[in-house]
Design a protein around this motif. Sequence first.
Motif, short mmCIF file in Angstrom:
data_model
loop_
_atom_site.label_atom_id
_atom_site.label_comp_id
_atom_site.label_asym_id
_atom_site.label_seq_id
_atom_site.Cartn_x
_atom_site.Cartn_y
_atom_site.Cartn_z
N GLY A 102 21.26 49.40 55.43
CA GLY A 102 20.59 48.44 56.32
C GLY A 102 19.85 47.39 55.49
N CYS A 103 18.90 46.71 56.11
CA CYS A 103 18.16 45.66 55.39
C CYS A 103 16.70 45.71 55.80
N TRP A 104 15.81 45.64 54.80
CA TRP A 104 14.38 45.75 55.14
C TRP A 104 13.85 44.51 55.85
N TRP A 105 14.57 43.39 55.77
CA TRP A 105 14.13 42.15 56.42
C TRP A 105 14.76 42.06 57.82
N ARG A 106 16.04 42.08 57.87
CA ARG A 106 16.85 42.13 59.11
C ARG A 106 16.41 41.12 60.18
N LYS A 107 16.08 39.91 59.72
CA LYS A 107 15.65 38.91 60.70
C LYS A 107 16.53 37.67 60.69
N CYS A 108 17.36 37.50 59.67
CA CYS A 108 18.14 36.26 59.56
C CYS A 108 19.09 36.17 60.75
N SER A 109 19.02 35.06 61.45
CA SER A 109 19.71 34.98 62.74
C SER A 109 21.23 35.05 62.62
N PHE A 110 21.77 34.67 61.43
CA PHE A 110 23.22 34.59 61.28
C PHE A 110 23.82 35.90 60.78
N CYS A 111 22.97 36.90 60.54
CA CYS A 111 23.44 38.04 59.74
C CYS A 111 23.98 39.18 60.59
N PRO A 112 25.15 39.73 60.23
CA PRO A 112 25.68 40.87 60.98
C PRO A 112 24.71 42.05 60.97
N GLU A 113 23.89 42.21 59.91
CA GLU A 113 22.92 43.32 59.89
C GLU A 113 22.02 43.25 61.11
N LYS A 114 21.64 42.03 61.50
CA LYS A 114 20.76 41.87 62.66
C LYS A 114 21.56 42.13 63.94
N ASP A 130 22.47 47.44 47.56
CA ASP A 130 21.60 47.18 48.71
C ASP A 130 21.74 45.73 49.22
N ASN A 131 21.59 45.56 50.53
CA ASN A 131 21.58 44.20 51.08
C ASN A 131 20.46 43.39 50.46
N ALA A 132 19.34 44.04 50.19
CA ALA A 132 18.22 43.38 49.50
C ALA A 132 17.34 44.48 48.92
N ALA A 174 18.37 40.51 45.80
CA ALA A 174 16.94 40.58 46.16
C ALA A 174 16.65 39.42 47.09
N ARG A 175 15.62 39.57 47.90
CA ARG A 175 15.18 38.43 48.70
C ARG A 175 14.22 37.60 47.86
N ILE A 176 14.21 36.30 48.13
CA ILE A 176 13.23 35.44 47.46
C ILE A 176 11.85 35.77 48.07
N ASN A 208 15.49 31.72 60.56
CA ASN A 208 14.55 32.83 60.38
C ASN A 208 14.75 33.53 59.04
N LYS A 209 15.06 32.74 58.04
CA LYS A 209 15.38 33.30 56.73
C LYS A 209 14.12 33.78 56.00
N GLY A 210 12.97 33.23 56.38
CA GLY A 210 11.72 33.67 55.74
C GLY A 210 11.61 33.20 54.31
S1 SF4 Z 1 20.98 37.90 55.38
FE1 SF4 Z 1 20.34 39.41 53.89
S2 SF4 Z 1 18.11 39.40 54.01
FE2 SF4 Z 1 18.83 38.39 55.88
S3 SF4 Z 1 18.91 40.04 57.38
FE3 SF4 Z 1 20.94 39.87 56.46
S4 SF4 Z 1 20.98 41.36 54.80
FE4 SF4 Z 1 18.83 41.01 55.37
#
Ligand code: SF4
Length: 508
Positions: A263-275, A309-311, A333-335, A372-374
């Motif tokens: 998974g991803c500890w951020w999981r907020k990016c609107s375009f991301c399949p993880e979300k 890891d995703n991040a 890693a995330r910035i 919502n990339k943060g």
């Molecule tokens: S793009 Fe990367 S950081 Fe953002 S939610 Fe997806 S896996 Fe996490």
Amino acid sequence: MHSIVLLNPPVVRPSEPPAGLARLCGALKKNGVECAAVDLNIEGLLHLMERREGVAPSADRWTARAEKNLTANLSLVRGPRALDNADAYRKAVLELDRLASRAHSRPGVRLGLTDYKDDSLSPLRSGDLLRAAREYTCNPFFPFFSKRIPGLLAKSNFAGISVNYLGQALSAFAIAGFIRAEFPEVRIIMGGGLITSWLSRSGWQGPFSGVVERFVAGPGEGALLSLLGVERPLAECPPDYSPFPLAGYLSPGPVLPYSASSGCWWRKCSFCPEKAEAGAYVPVAPSRALREIKGLVALERPALVHFLDNALSPAFLEEIIKDPPGAPWYGFARITRHLTDPGFCRSLKDSGCTMLKLGIESGDQGVLDRLNKGIDLGVAAAALKALRGAGIETYVYLLFGTPPENEEAARNTRDFVLANRDGIGFLNLAIFNLPIDSEDGAGLEKREFYEGDLSLYADFRHPLGWDRRVVRRFLDREFRREPAIAEILRRDPPLFTSNHAAFFSRFN
Ligand code: SF4
């Protein structure tokens, strides 16, 4: 007593062993389940290339040269000599790919070192996957797996097939079809990243009951152990890489992959399949992860540890600084502000960090905020500078054609890259795909574009007219042509890209 064979089907980049299977293997063996694991990907690709030895040389000069140089090319790509001569390495990779691509005669099949496609079968259509299972003798790897699998299944009553990429799906179903036909008593289980994405889709029906007994989503250890009759599994089971000879993979040094989380500890990016897929974030406790990695490094002596890891979380980065793994490493890693601190970056470097992969996505603050990339662009620029100062290479990912982007915003991305070129080692340019179940797609006009019932992405009309065709033209005619950007893009290792990039860091 149950016994299982775990299989990694072709084709996926053959640069390192399959981490998911190593984790399953560790958990199964530690809990007393008899288990074998085989990487049919690297074995199958080598078989395709090597079986040409002894036949009359090919008529075309490129293939003939690739046949003649096979042994030398394998040895070059697998060793440190690749790093002394980037041109020789590049030529060797392309010749190996050529050989793999010529090792079959079916029209419409596009096969290479890193992908397998068939014009008449789509891995995004369940009907085609069922056909691949029925017509398994047509799969280009059939001559190999039909000899390799029977010996493995002689003592097993389960087969676990791991499918992480689309390039594996057709072969995975061909292998399942073969097992179903030749070993009807064996129960087939499928899991892996691609299967997890399919299972998380609303409307998943999975019409494969005649072929696959059970699909498993997510990491899979728990489901597999319970299926194999283990009631109370042991909690801490490090991955087991013993079935996979690290030195046999195609990398300039042995690479050990490891996931410190799913998974991803951020999981907020609107375009991301993880979300969109809403999978949980499940980290391995950083202290346990480091204990496991250090044990594996002592055993396997890799040239490089690849974190999958995703991040990597800030907590993990803090831990790795305190307790380095004992081998060079790289990962996503995330910035965050941590990375703008030159002292923190030097400590990361001292822990063995060779390269960080960074999803910056856009050089336009408005776009980043809407996604919502943060990420704050000032922080990103400072991080690139601090990482370069510490001698850590960066592999930067950019995403064009997202719903809030327009041409001006894309030019801002170009300007960001130009302004920070010294801090960017490698670049990956991607065009946006809209995850089919994404909440953010709700306000967009979707187009009738039927890729298949298993497609994970939808086509859409870009609200600002910045659609794929125009984006592609901008990238080809403008972005890639900037001399400083072209220079960065030329550094990218052919075919293996980020999987080999850390070996070619400017700071090695
Ligand atoms: S793009 Fe990367 S950081 Fe953002 S939610 Fe997806 S896996 Fe996490």
